[in-house]
Scaffold this motif. Structure first.
Motif, PDB file in Angstrom:
ATOM      1  N   ASP A   9      -5.111  -0.769 -42.689  1.00 14.66           N
ATOM      2  CA  ASP A   9      -3.604  -1.324 -42.143  1.00 14.66           C
ATOM      3  C   ASP A   9      -2.691  -0.331 -42.966  1.00 14.66           C
ATOM      4  N   HIS A  21      -0.577   3.321 -43.768  1.00 11.02           N
ATOM      5  CA  HIS A  21      -0.805   4.773 -43.518  1.00 11.02           C
ATOM      6  C   HIS A  21       0.036   5.469 -44.326  1.00 11.02           C
ATOM      7  N   LYS A  33       0.862  -1.046 -40.627  1.00 15.80           N
ATOM      8  CA  LYS A  33       0.654  -1.015 -39.070  1.00 15.80           C
ATOM      9  C   LYS A  33       0.935  -2.342 -38.572  1.00 15.80           C
ATOM     10  N   THR A  34       2.178  -2.569 -38.276  1.00 14.62           N
ATOM     11  CA  THR A  34       2.451  -3.927 -37.708  1.00 14.62           C
ATOM     12  C   THR A  34       2.694  -3.949 -36.045  1.00 14.62           C
ATOM     13  N   ILE A  35       2.996  -5.079 -35.512  1.00 11.33           N
ATOM     14  CA  ILE A  35       3.236  -5.137 -34.071  1.00 11.33           C
ATOM     15  C   ILE A  35       4.534  -4.251 -33.822  1.00 11.33           C
ATOM     16  N   GLY A  63       5.274  -1.666 -34.964  1.00  6.13           N
ATOM     17  CA  GLY A  63       5.154  -0.008 -35.321  1.00  6.13           C
ATOM     18  C   GLY A  63       4.812   0.115 -36.843  1.00  6.13           C
ATOM     19  N   LEU A  64       5.289   1.333 -37.653  1.00  4.23           N
ATOM     20  CA  LEU A  64       5.134   1.423 -38.860  1.00  4.23           C
ATOM     21  C   LEU A  64       6.305   0.658 -39.723  1.00  4.23           C
ATOM     22  N   SER A  90      -0.928  -5.543 -37.195  1.00  6.16           N
ATOM     23  CA  SER A  90      -1.444  -5.552 -35.868  1.00  6.16           C
ATOM     24  C   SER A  90      -2.718  -6.353 -36.015  1.00  6.16           C
ATOM     25  N   TRP A  93       0.456  -4.614 -28.796  1.00  4.53           N
ATOM     26  CA  TRP A  93       0.606  -5.237 -30.178  1.00  4.53           C
ATOM     27  C   TRP A  93      -0.562  -4.951 -31.074  1.00  4.53           C
ATOM     28  N   SER A 127      -1.387  -0.735 -32.169  1.00  5.20           N
ATOM     29  CA  SER A 127      -0.459   0.283 -32.967  1.00  5.20           C
ATOM     30  C   SER A 127      -0.514   1.528 -32.750  1.00  5.20           C
ATOM     31  N   LEU A 159       1.562   3.977 -32.438  1.00  4.77           N
ATOM     32  CA  LEU A 159       2.393   4.391 -33.645  1.00  4.77           C
ATOM     33  C   LEU A 159       1.646   4.992 -34.729  1.00  4.77           C
ATOM     34  N   ALA A 160       0.859   4.090 -35.000  1.00  3.28           N
ATOM     35  CA  ALA A 160       0.502   4.086 -36.671  1.00  3.28           C
ATOM     36  C   ALA A 160      -0.760   5.308 -36.832  1.00  3.28           C
TER      37      ALA A 160
END
Lengths: 482, 312
Positions: A256, A258, A268-270, A272-273, B3, B305, B308, B310-311
């Motif tokens: 999770d 980065h 890593k969230t809904i 983005g970062l 996420s 969602w 992610s 982007l991650a």
């Protein structure tokens, strides 16, 4: 029928609750008077209440290698262990003193190494330590605190003296059970909490939160704190989730997180970062960052050490802290207290033989059957020899192990650990216990009121680890009325 | 919100809804069968049709009797769609999301699981089944209550309900489909008097009977029931209501454009559909269509969602 309190006999051991047969200690008087009035049926009903509460609350620990049924209810004894407030105050001061010095020591090792130059601790003990991390040289975390969370194990011998048995500075666990035990005991004996001044313990998560906040890199006024867990298969996963929940922090796994090219840690969230400021890690150093430590580890976060060294994220406990978790280093803690603080240790160590010293090794090999032998860097009660409770073959195996790798072994006399009344299938009987208080150090220091009392549930056994069949009970520190 | 955590609570919502729906379905169906006259071929196989699990069932059991079908739907460990499997996955997701859920939420999920697991044998006997399934449904509703009163209207709440609503809408289409299927049975075609009983029982499966009565105030007729369950804007289990709520919830989340697009497609489909004069096959096909739309919404949610991108 009353439970057999009148027959309860602590015999030659120090008993935490009873002074002698029929006479409770001062701090335990009210508890004893109350329990004596209960019929055995009532007591066993309450035991059932506790068991149901544990299943309902989902208080579990995880056992490796049991297939899908990995989640086990924590064995719990309903009769609390009692300590008096005055005694606790002294112990608590001793624990603060100890952690303060351990942190000075770790910081010294990764910087000036004055303790080695002064000849207090031999250089080769450090250079051969598995947990000394060269990558940490030159670092000084906020407030000079490396070990932010410490769980020291305390034991009492037959004379009643309290000793530090070991310091757990890497990822000590058990504090959630301390909190849950109190919750269950309140359900089981609500009437007692009204009459006795038992110091509450449930402020631990908020103290932990404050401590972690105090670690945050400069500028983060409302830091993002995460608890980093190896995942649901870890034996302490319950605790990781519990603490995250209690602190309102995110519970994350390595995947999770980065680390970007700017040496910052993100989760890593809904959306983005999102940046992370403080990591309460519950993963061993070895698995923390595959770029630096074990490259085959999938648990950690590539680049985490870069971010930490750049000062962009705080990690509690700091990487490299484990060097002071070494049981050989433990033997030198009293000397360190004298060296760094010019004070005498408030709580003594258990007498310890270092197999790396020829004279000690000779003694150890001659007295193996009487001693407890421990590897320097294990935890959870693994890889130990309890001399008096071992077979000839086991003793011989250890003789060889020690000779092959003297640096890795220490030995201590087999202590007659104190006992406390515990409910068994045939009534009340004494069982050996230890105590793990938790000490926090960030910008300030905090010690839990009491700690986690672990019980060796098997008659005569000295092994209290939950991974080895031990259980636990509530620990009361009683504030006497003036 | 992480996420991974969002994904977990979304599925917690779906699994809990599925648990409740399966429990209700088996309960109502058992009582429906008691009303069926001898000689009709409405039987336990219809329950497999409704849940779309005939094939999986066939690979595990030889005979479609009450014992086999109920154990397949309720307690079969090898069947991922069984109530106990849903419950066990819900429990796992709740357990690993304890840090963000109200404490009682985890406790009640754990409790339902223990209840279902320890009383497995009771579920399989007709007499014990009703009571136990009712208890499971009630516990599920207690969970709803705990979440309604104790969970902030944050992302956790949003994802839990997205999951619930998708699953709920899906169940409703399956129930409508079941009605159409049952009534197309040859033996039933001859007995039109049973139509009312069949629809009434299906309404009960969705706890919709009373609300239907209050809203429609008419005899129970197939077209009206279908209209109510698909297009009523005020009944919480109608597909329309679920879709409206999905849309509303989605707007609370970042980057919701693609998901909202899919929801709007579903809403448009519902608007264009009229049950008047639709034959059983047409209804059946339309329900399939809606299920595909729901599947698309689920995929869009997941892509937006849970992964992610982007991650990196």
């Amino acid at each position: 029928m009353p439970i057999g309190w009148n027959d309860y006999d602590p015999s030659q051991f120090f008993d935490e609750v009873m002074e002698k047969k029929g006479t409770p200690r001062k701090a335990s008087r009210e508890l004893f008077e109350h329990l004596k009035k209960l019929s055995s049926r009532d007591i066993y009903t309450r035991k059932k209440t506790a068991e149901a509460a544990i299943v309902e609350l989902g208080i579990t620990f995880t056992v490796y290698g049991e297939g899908t049924n990995i989640d086990r209810a924590m064995p719990f004894d309903i009769i609390p262990r009692v300590m008096c407030g005055d005694e606790w105050k002294k112990i608590s001061d001793g624990l603060s003193q100890r952690l303060k010095v351990l942190n000075m020591f770790i910081n010294d090792l990764y910087n000036k190494q004055e303790v080695i130059k002064a000849g207090i601790i031999p250089e080769d003990v450090i250079s051969t330590s598995r947990n000394f991390r060269r990558e940490c040289i030159g670092m000084t975390p906020a407030h000079g605190a490396w070990a932010n969370i410490c769980g020291s194990d305390l034991v009492r011998d037959q004379s009643g003296t309290m000793y530090v048995l070991e310091d757990n500075l890497r990822v000590p666990s058990g504090v959630s059970y301390m909190l849950e035990n109190r919750k269950i005991t309140k359900r089981v004996f609500p009437e007692l909490f009204k009459d006795i001044n038992i110091i509450p313990v449930d402020d631990y998560p908020s103290k932990l939160f404050d401590m972690l906040t105090s670690m945050a890199p400069d500028g983060a006024s409302n830091p993002e704190i995460v608890v980093l867990t190896p995942g649901i298969f870890n034996s302490a996963y319950f605790e990781h989730a519990f603490l995250a929940q209690q602190m309102g922090a995110e519970l994350v796994e390595g995947t999770d997180l980065h680390v970007s090219d700017d040496n910052r840690v993100y989760m890593k969230t809904i959306e983005g970062l999102a940046p992370v400021d403080v990591i309460y890690r519950r993963i061993d150093d070895d698995f923390l960052d595959p770029e630096v430590f074990r490259s085959d580890s999938a648990l950690g976060v590539p680049g985490l050490m870069r971010a930490w060294k750049a000062g962009n994220v705080a990690i509690a406990n700091a990487p490299g802290t484990g060097v002071a978790d070494d049981k050989v280093v433990y033997a030198y803690v009293p000397d360190m207290i004298r060296f760094y603080l010019g004070e005498e240790p408030l709580i003594p160590n258990v007498e310890t033989y270092l197999c790396r010293r020829e004279d000690h090794m000779k003694y150890v090999l001659e007295h193996l059957a009487e001693l407890v032998v421990k590897p320097a860097n294990e935890s959870g009660g693994y890889g130990m020899l309890v001399g008096p409770h071992s077979t000839k073959e086991q003793v011989e195996t250890f003789r060889e192990l020690i000779q092959q790798n003297p640096r890795n072994y220490i030995a201590q006399p087999t202590l007659n650990l104190s006992v406390t009344p515990t409910l068994t299938e045939d009534g009340i009987d004494g069982r050996h216990i230890d105590l793990r208080p938790f000490i926090l150090q960030g910008s300030g220091t905090y010690v839990t009121a009491g700690g986690l009392t672990r019980v060796a549930l098997k008659k005569g056994s000295l092994v209290v680890n939950s991974s080895q069949g031990g259980g636990s009970k509530d620990t009361w520190v009683i504030e006497e009325e003036v | 919100m992480l996420s991974k955590v969002a994904n977990r609570v979304y599925w917690l919502g779906r699994y809990m809804e599925r648990t409740e729906n399966t429990a209700k379905l088996v309960n109502v169906y058992t009582s429906l069968l008691l009303d069926m006259p001898k000689g009709t071929d409405v039987g336990w196989h219809s329950l497999l049709k409704i849940t779309g699990s005939e094939e999986t069932f066939g690979s595990m059991y030889d005979e479609m009797n009450e014992q086999n079908v109920t154990s397949f739907l309720l307690t079969e460990q090898r069947h991922m769609g069984s109530m106990l499997c849903s419950l066990s996955m819900a429990r796992e997701n709740a357990r690993t999301s304890r840090d963000i859920l109200p404490r009682e939420a985890w406790e009640v999920v754990n409790e339902i699981y223990i209840l279902a697991k320890t009383d497995k044998d009771t579920i399989l006997s007709r007499s014990g089944r009703y009571q136990l399934l009712t208890r499971i449904v009630h516990s599920g509703q207690r969970l709803e209550g705990i979440l309604a009163g104790g969970l902030s209207r944050n992302h956790t709440h949003t994802f839990l309900h997205l999951g619930r609503l998708i699953e709920r809408a899906d169940t409703t289409t399956r129930i409508v489909d079941a009605g159409a299927l049952l009534l197309s049975e040859n033996s039933l075609k001859k007995m039109r008097s049973l139509e009312g009983i069949v629809w009434m029982n299906l309404l009960k499966t969705l706890s919709a009977y009373q609300m239907y009565r209050q809203e429609v105030k008419r005899q129970i007729v197939g077209t009206e029931v279908i209209r109510f369950l698909l297009k009523d804007a005020r009944f919480p289990r109608s597909v329309k209501f679920c879709a409206d709520s999905l849309e509303l919830l989605a707007t609370r989340l970042p980057n919701c454009y693609a998901v909202r697009g899919k929801i709007n497609m579903l809403l448009q489909k519902l608007k264009d559909f009229s049950p008047d004069g639709a034959g059983e096959m047409e209804i059946h096909r339309f329900m399939d269509d809606i299920q595909i739309e729901l599947y698309d919404i689920d995929s869009a949610i997941s892509a937006t969602w849970f992964n992610s991108e982007l991650a990196g």
